[in-house]
Design a protein around this motif. Structure first.
Motif, PDB file in Angstrom:
ATOM      1  N   LEU A 186       0.441  -1.258  -0.098  1.00  0.00           N
ATOM      2  CA  LEU A 186       0.284   0.189  -0.119  1.00  0.00           C
ATOM      3  C   LEU A 186       0.480   1.431  -0.464  1.00  0.00           C
ATOM      4  O   LEU A 186       1.199   2.239  -0.931  1.00  0.00           O
ATOM      5  CB  LEU A 186      -1.137   0.273   1.189  1.00  0.00           C
ATOM      6  CG  LEU A 186      -1.588   0.766   1.578  1.00  0.00           C
ATOM      7  CD1 LEU A 186      -2.583   1.109   0.651  1.00  0.00           C
ATOM      8  CD2 LEU A 186      -2.301   1.211   2.699  1.00  0.00           C
ATOM      9  N   VAL A 187       1.875   1.159   0.574  1.00  0.00           N
ATOM     10  CA  VAL A 187       2.501   2.505   1.242  1.00  0.00           C
ATOM     11  C   VAL A 187       3.623   2.815  -0.131  1.00  0.00           C
ATOM     12  O   VAL A 187       3.289   4.147  -0.992  1.00  0.00           O
ATOM     13  CB  VAL A 187       4.062   2.432   2.563  1.00  0.00           C
ATOM     14  CG1 VAL A 187       4.640   3.341   1.773  1.00  0.00           C
ATOM     15  CG2 VAL A 187       2.296   2.449   3.045  1.00  0.00           C
ATOM     16  N   ILE A 188       3.873   2.045  -0.872  1.00  0.00           N
ATOM     17  CA  ILE A 188       4.591   1.658  -2.162  1.00  0.00           C
ATOM     18  C   ILE A 188       3.566   2.246  -3.637  1.00  0.00           C
ATOM     19  O   ILE A 188       4.149   2.992  -3.863  1.00  0.00           O
ATOM     20  CB  ILE A 188       5.092   1.038  -2.799  1.00  0.00           C
ATOM     21  CG1 ILE A 188       6.256  -0.234  -1.621  1.00  0.00           C
ATOM     22  CG2 ILE A 188       6.058  -0.237  -4.127  1.00  0.00           C
ATOM     23  CD1 ILE A 188       6.951  -1.315  -1.599  1.00  0.00           C
ATOM     24  N   LEU A 189       2.181   1.595  -3.739  1.00  0.00           N
ATOM     25  CA  LEU A 189       1.641   2.628  -4.864  1.00  0.00           C
ATOM     26  C   LEU A 189       1.213   3.947  -3.792  1.00  0.00           C
ATOM     27  O   LEU A 189       0.815   4.734  -5.491  1.00  0.00           O
ATOM     28  CB  LEU A 189       0.549   1.043  -4.766  1.00  0.00           C
ATOM     29  CG  LEU A 189       1.034  -0.305  -5.357  1.00  0.00           C
ATOM     30  CD1 LEU A 189      -0.538  -0.552  -5.379  1.00  0.00           C
ATOM     31  CD2 LEU A 189       0.562   0.083  -6.468  1.00  0.00           C
ATOM     32  N   ALA A 190       0.667   4.393  -2.644  1.00  0.00           N
ATOM     33  CA  ALA A 190       0.408   4.850  -2.485  1.00  0.00           C
ATOM     34  C   ALA A 190       1.964   6.353  -2.716  1.00  0.00           C
ATOM     35  O   ALA A 190       1.456   7.327  -2.938  1.00  0.00           O
ATOM     36  CB  ALA A 190      -0.016   5.345  -1.180  1.00  0.00           C
ATOM     37  N   GLY A 191       2.898   6.078  -2.476  1.00  0.00           N
ATOM     38  CA  GLY A 191       3.654   6.928  -2.899  1.00  0.00           C
ATOM     39  C   GLY A 191       3.885   7.481  -4.883  1.00  0.00           C
ATOM     40  O   GLY A 191       4.495   8.470  -5.266  1.00  0.00           O
TER      41      GLY A 191
END
Length: 418
Positions: A186-191
């Motif tokens: 989730l964090v990678i995609l939101a970045g």
């Protein structure tokens, strides 16, 4: 046809696709956590009351943190808040796993750590609910919320089935690691998301947090029909909260359901939510009345809960959960759309926080008391009684309060159009 065009526009938006994908993967992990943690708690204590304390501590943490989350989200970068909260949640879930592997967990430590995860979740949800309306204009809000409702339903469908299978292999604590990995994705995609900035002229960094809160309250005072909607949720949640929180305990206590059977029952609930996610935009186009949707919702929800209380096998429980989750999705999408359509973007974080607190504040006490009652009476009797209570509360609110909400909404729309 119009709804299909809306969906086509939504699914061409890069930010939506990134957020939707990350949210879906993370939600599947959350479902593993939400099934694994109760089973882990019951394994440690064997007590329905202990489980209710853990769940109550989560709700209490949500209420306290949501109050500040909305203000902070309105004053800072919403994407940063979303990513930071997801990172910290993953770290704490990983810590729970490590403690469980070392046999260092007890009821108190589970309550504290679960509360921290829930508190950070409040910041994530507040940021997410404020970001979504920034991506599209108002005419897309209903299908947009419906699509995110599908995430919750689909994750509830996939997550419990996966959890039921993996628990037998890795144990309840082992599946927590998958939740940790889902936060990372989730964090990678939101970045990679590009979120437009909002000009918060009334919420500068020099303004006190308390003044920001006051502005949010003043807006709700002028639009008190939103408070009335949240109050309906407050009273319904007195009965609904314990039913959802103690479902694992109910299934094991009533007919000794295995982890796989529990996963199947949860999955059928998710199928109900998934189907409703597709139907909500059509229902809202056909029934342009929040009070009527609420009446339909509360009637079928009561039937589902009462039938769940009479369930004696997996099939009956699965059908009942199908109805319950479908009705919860119907209300949540209608409620979120109503709030977004009638709240300026610069106030949305604060308004969502206040309304969340109003609607959820009854949960910690009601869940704790219900958990205590499970040690004193049959949980079947408790479920049936709560189902009847939900119907009575819903009918009273429909007749005395919710009918006036439709009038207030139409009056506000007429004023804005003029």
């Amino acid at each position: 046809m119009e709804n299909k065009n809306y969906l086509r526009v939504i699914w061409k938006d890069r930010n939506f696709i990134l957020l939707f994908t990350g949210k879906f993967i993370s939600s599947v992990g959350d479902q593993l956590y939400m099934l694994g943690l109760p089973l882990l708690t019951l394994k440690l204590t064997g007590s329905g009351f202990a489980l209710s304390l853990v769940v109550a501590s989560e709700y209490l943490a949500k209420l306290i943190s949501f109050f500040w989350a909305g203000v902070i989200v309105d004053r800072t970068n919403r994407k940063v808040i979303l990513m930071a909260s997801a990172i910290l949640q993953g770290l704490i879930v990983g810590f729970i796993y490590l403690l469980s592997m070392q046999n260092l967990l007890n009821t108190f430590s589970v309550c504290i750590l679960a509360a921290l995860v829930a508190a950070l979740g409040s910041f994530y949800l507040s940021a997410e609910s404020a970001i979504l309306p920034m991506l599209f204009n108002k005419k897309y809000y209903a299908p947009l919320n419906a699509q995110f409702g599908l995430i919750n339903s689909a994750s509830r469908l996939i997550g419990p089935v996966i959890a039921g299978s993996l628990i037998g292999i890795f144990g309840a604590q082992g599946i927590l690691l998958i939740d940790v990995a889902s936060f990372l994705v989730l964090v990678i995609l939101a970045g990679f998301m590009s979120i437009p900035k909002i000009n918060n002229s009334d919420s500068s960094s020099r303004e006190s947090i308390f003044h920001s809160i006051k502005i949010g309250f003043n807006f709700l005072k002028d639009n008190n029909f939103l408070i009335k909607v949240a109050l309906g949720s407050f009273f319904v949640n007195i009965a609904l909260g314990p039913i959802l929180a103690l479902l694992v305990y109910f299934l094991q206590d009533s007919f000794n359901a295995s982890s796989m059977e529990i996963g199947i029952i949860y999955a059928w609930g998710s199928i109900g939510g998934l189907i409703m996610g597709f139907l909500v935009p059509k229902i809202k186009n056909y029934i342009n009345s929040f009070s009527v949707i609420f009446l339909i919702n509360i009637s079928f929800l009561g039937i589902g809960i009462i039938s769940l209380g009479f369930s004696t096998n997996v099939v009956m429980a699965a059908i009942s959960n199908f109805i319950n989750i479908a009705m919860i999705v119907l209300f949540n999408v209608s409620y979120n759309t109503l709030v977004q359509e009638n709240t300026p973007l610069s106030f949305l974080g604060r308004v969502n926080s206040v309304l969340f607190i109003i609607s959820q504040i009854s949960l910690p006490l009601s869940i704790s008391l219900s958990g205590l009652l499970t040690d004193l009476m049959s949980i079947r009797v408790l479920y049936i009684s709560l189902g009847i209570l939900i119907v009575l509360i819903g009918l009273i609110f429909y007749l005395l309060v919710y009918k006036s909400i439709d009038i207030a909404i139409r009056s506000r729309e007429k004023t804005l159009n003029n």
